[in-house]
Design an enzyme around this catalytic site. Sequence first.
Site, mmCIF file in Angstrom:
data_model
loop_
_atom_site.group_PDB
_atom_site.id
_atom_site.type_symbol
_atom_site.label_atom_id
_atom_site.label_comp_id
_atom_site.label_asym_id
_atom_site.label_seq_id
_atom_site.Cartn_x
_atom_site.Cartn_y
_atom_site.Cartn_z
ATOM 1 N N SER A 19 0.833 -1.207 0.000
ATOM 2 C CA SER A 19 0.000 0.000 0.000
ATOM 3 C C SER A 19 0.862 1.249 0.000
ATOM 4 C CB SER A 19 -0.856 0.056 1.265
ATOM 5 O OG SER A 19 -1.559 -1.115 1.450
ATOM 6 N N HIS B 178 -1.555 -3.100 -7.002
ATOM 7 C CA HIS B 178 -2.236 -2.747 -5.755
ATOM 8 C C HIS B 178 -3.735 -3.028 -5.893
ATOM 9 C CE1 HIS B 178 -3.093 0.690 -2.641
ATOM 10 N NE2 HIS B 178 -3.206 -0.498 -2.104
ATOM 11 N N GLU C 132 -4.571 -0.694 -8.979
ATOM 12 C CA GLU C 132 -3.653 0.434 -9.199
ATOM 13 C C GLU C 132 -2.297 -0.185 -9.552
ATOM 14 O OE1 GLU C 132 -2.690 2.755 -5.657
ATOM 15 O OE2 GLU C 132 -2.667 4.605 -6.826
ATOM 16 N N ASN D 106 -3.811 6.174 -2.036
ATOM 17 C CA ASN D 106 -3.612 6.615 -0.652
ATOM 18 C C ASN D 106 -3.193 8.070 -0.535
ATOM 19 O OD1 ASN D 106 -4.397 4.403 0.928
ATOM 20 N ND2 ASN D 106 -2.591 3.289 0.223
HETATM 21 P P1 NAD Z 1 -2.271 -9.742 6.588
HETATM 22 O O1 NAD Z 1 -1.573 -9.441 7.870
HETATM 23 O O2 NAD Z 1 -3.728 -10.085 6.619
HETATM 24 O O3 NAD Z 1 -1.516 -10.954 5.847
HETATM 25 C C1 NAD Z 1 -0.135 -11.003 5.669
HETATM 26 C C2 NAD Z 1 0.264 -12.463 5.502
HETATM 27 O O4 NAD Z 1 1.651 -12.500 5.148
HETATM 28 C C3 NAD Z 1 0.110 -13.288 6.784
HETATM 29 O O5 NAD Z 1 -0.671 -14.427 6.505
HETATM 30 C C4 NAD Z 1 1.545 -13.683 7.128
HETATM 31 O O6 NAD Z 1 1.667 -14.953 7.728
HETATM 32 C C5 NAD Z 1 2.202 -13.658 5.750
HETATM 33 N N1 NAD Z 1 3.653 -13.561 5.755
HETATM 34 C C6 NAD Z 1 4.455 -12.829 6.581
HETATM 35 N N2 NAD Z 1 5.752 -13.042 6.261
HETATM 36 C C7 NAD Z 1 5.772 -13.904 5.212
HETATM 37 C C8 NAD Z 1 6.809 -14.502 4.442
HETATM 38 N N3 NAD Z 1 8.084 -14.261 4.684
HETATM 39 N N4 NAD Z 1 6.445 -15.343 3.438
HETATM 40 C C9 NAD Z 1 5.142 -15.619 3.191
HETATM 41 N N5 NAD Z 1 4.117 -15.078 3.889
HETATM 42 C C10 NAD Z 1 4.432 -14.248 4.888
HETATM 43 O O7 NAD Z 1 -1.995 -8.498 5.645
HETATM 44 P P2 NAD Z 1 -2.914 -7.920 4.458
HETATM 45 O O8 NAD Z 1 -3.887 -6.952 5.015
HETATM 46 O O9 NAD Z 1 -3.378 -9.066 3.621
HETATM 47 O O10 NAD Z 1 -1.830 -7.046 3.664
HETATM 48 C C11 NAD Z 1 -0.912 -7.649 2.776
HETATM 49 C C12 NAD Z 1 -0.338 -6.585 1.859
HETATM 50 O O11 NAD Z 1 -1.404 -5.980 1.125
HETATM 51 C C13 NAD Z 1 0.381 -5.440 2.580
HETATM 52 O O12 NAD Z 1 1.475 -5.053 1.816
HETATM 53 C C14 NAD Z 1 -0.693 -4.353 2.636
HETATM 54 O O13 NAD Z 1 -0.137 -3.050 2.688
HETATM 55 C C15 NAD Z 1 -1.375 -4.559 1.308
HETATM 56 N N6 NAD Z 1 -2.757 -4.071 1.222
HETATM 57 C C16 NAD Z 1 -3.637 -4.290 2.235
HETATM 58 C C17 NAD Z 1 -4.953 -3.827 2.114
HETATM 59 C C18 NAD Z 1 -5.971 -4.094 3.194
HETATM 60 O O14 NAD Z 1 -7.034 -3.435 3.181
HETATM 61 N N7 NAD Z 1 -5.736 -5.032 4.121
HETATM 62 C C19 NAD Z 1 -5.359 -3.151 0.947
HETATM 63 C C20 NAD Z 1 -4.437 -2.970 -0.085
HETATM 64 C C21 NAD Z 1 -3.139 -3.431 0.066
#
Ligand code: NAD
Length: 298
Positions: A119, A140, A152, A190
């Site tokens: 993000s 994104h 995005e 963002n």
């Molecule tokens: P989340 O915490 O729900 O999930 C992250 C996952 O990554 C977890 O299951 C964790 O175990 C795993 N992980 C951590 N280290 C790892 C590794 N070395 N290898 C493999 N897996 C690993 O997070 P999320 O909300 O799904 O966010 C993930 C990404 O998406 C981030 O970069 C976030 O900025 C982006 N994002 C999130 C949103 C949102 O609304 N949640 C929206 C757009 C973008």
Amino acid sequence: MIQKVAVIGAGTMGNGIAHVFAQSGFTVNLVDIYTAQLEKALHAIAKNLDRQVAKGTLTEAQKKASLDNISIHSDIAAGIKEAELIVEAATENEVLKLKIFRELDEKAPEHCILATNTSSISITKIAAATNRAGKVIGMHFMNPVPVMKLVEIINGYATEKNVTEKIVSLSKQLNKVPCVVNDYPGFIANRVLMPMINEAIYSLHEGVAGIEEIDTIMKLGMAHPMGPLQLADFIGLDVCHSILNVLYTGLGNPKYAPCPLLSNMVTAGYLGVKSGEGFYKYVSGSKELMVSERFVKK
Ligand code: NAD
């Protein structure tokens, strides 16, 4: 033509990304360090596909085919060894993402495109951790991924034009609408959204209006489906705070500094939906939106 995709991270976004690729006929290897998280993701995908079947937008056979397209891996090397595209959706942490990209660069096939769903972390910086910066790009997706149409697409400084073109056409194959932007702090989504949320928090902090008034004005006046304070709770106040700091430090303009009320709420652990309370209070099982007692005038 890209056919084999690996998704790194099986959390909120990873399971949604795996879902849309699998539903569009791609072979998906979903990778996470935690087996329990992988099982949970498969369960969430099945439940979300069931919802589509109940709505009549998917047949039982399409649901089964989608699930058959997904396999889960806790070993990253095994999960990516044949990938033509990897979409990284692991925890939003710069050190972690740089480490993951070094490993992906080392172990993924040479022609494989490396995309990140970050993000707020610089695509150019992530790309610089690899020896294939031209093949690194931001992809994104928005939450919830199966529902939200936008992708995005962020060009890093060195991203090759043909890589961008491939990701644009692939996003269309997923039935999404791609928008290509350049790599500057907060990209577009963002950079525009977070100052609006911050201004809503400032308005509350300064006593210009209450939570319900601010959210209702933006919902009914601007046709936003959700008011900015409710949206901040949904995104996570810690996430909003951290993205505002990325904008503030990356663009060097004090207008992006997080409102002190937001900083206080994050420090105190009031993070919105995920912690049960932010601007609103969330009671499990209840769909009613209740303003947090901390903001109710006595
Ligand atoms: P989340 O915490 O729900 O999930 C992250 C996952 O990554 C977890 O299951 C964790 O175990 C795993 N992980 C951590 N280290 C790892 C590794 N070395 N290898 C493999 N897996 C690993 O997070 P999320 O909300 O799904 O966010 C993930 C990404 O998406 C981030 O970069 C976030 O900025 C982006 N994002 C999130 C949103 C949102 O609304 N949640 C929206 C757009 C973008």
